[in-house]
Design a protein around this motif. Structure first.
Motif, mmCIF file in Angstrom:
data_model
loop_
_atom_site.group_PDB
_atom_site.id
_atom_site.type_symbol
_atom_site.label_atom_id
_atom_site.label_comp_id
_atom_site.label_asym_id
_atom_site.label_seq_id
_atom_site.Cartn_x
_atom_site.Cartn_y
_atom_site.Cartn_z
ATOM 1 N N ASP A 50 0.808 -1.101 0.204
ATOM 2 C CA ASP A 50 -0.155 0.134 0.015
ATOM 3 C C ASP A 50 1.024 1.159 -0.070
ATOM 4 N N THR A 51 2.026 1.336 0.433
ATOM 5 C CA THR A 51 2.797 2.480 0.828
ATOM 6 C C THR A 51 3.465 2.580 -0.681
ATOM 7 N N GLU A 110 1.071 4.257 -2.701
ATOM 8 C CA GLU A 110 0.948 5.722 -2.472
ATOM 9 C C GLU A 110 1.917 6.538 -3.001
#
Length: 189
Positions: A155-156, A159
């Motif tokens: 997820d990072t 992002e």
């Protein structure tokens, strides 16, 4: 295989599950008219998969042993860091299987194999500068295929890709007992 050749191979990341997953996606994505770049090409495995489509393929790797091995496998390769050796707006497709294993500051990165695997404390020490700079070398319609491990925070990474001006789509995924590997396709927003 002679002793010298075996020692040389030990200095270069050889294809594994992650390489195969990215090579398959790259072969499916690359078009014969594409100019492509395989970042961190290692042995040239992913680059060779793209070359099979008829695409024009280049590789880049900081490891001189990897450059030699990729050249022996027929890949045009430049020794350098990420996309720095290349001009603006050159590539239609860029692939990257980054070093992503989380490593502590105490863990020495003192040989080429460790460099190929070590991703810093977050596993994103090489991913972050790659995402910040890859847009520069892409054509307006250019895209990126990047392998992401759950060990480096999927997820990072998505992002970070969004912050760098990309939309991210998962095009393939495979799970293993210790991690999930995903192939992200990144397109300019």
């Amino acid at each position: 295989m002679g002793l010298d050749e075996r020692r040389e191979r030990e200095k270069v990341y050889q294809p594994a599950e992650d390489s195969h997953l990215l090579a398959t996606a790259a072969r499916d994505e690359a078009a014969p008219t594409d100019r492509t770049l395989d970042v961190g090409t290692g042995s040239g495995y992913v680059a060779t998969a793209m070359a099979e489509t008829g695409a024009t393929v280049y590789g880049v790797d900081p490891n001189p042993h990897a450059c030699r091995q990729a050249r022996e496998n027929g890949i045009r390769v430049v020794q350098g860091d990420l996309t720095e050796p290349f001009g603006d707006g050159v590539f239609d497709l860029v692939t990257f299987n980054p070093p992503y294993l989380p490593t502590t500051p105490e863990e020495a990165v003192d040989d080429w194999m460790e460099v190929a695997l070590a991703g810093g404390e977050s596993g994103r020490a090489v991913i972050e500068p790659f995402l910040a700079g890859v847009g520069r070398v892409l054509t307006p319609e250019g895209r990126v295929l990047m392998l992401v491990s759950s060990l480096s925070g999927f997820d990072t990474v998505v992002e970070l890709a969004n912050e760098a001006g990309f939309t991210a789509t998962t095009v393939d995924q495979d799970s293993f007992p210790f991690e999930t590997l995903s192939i992200l396709r990144l397109d300019h927003e």
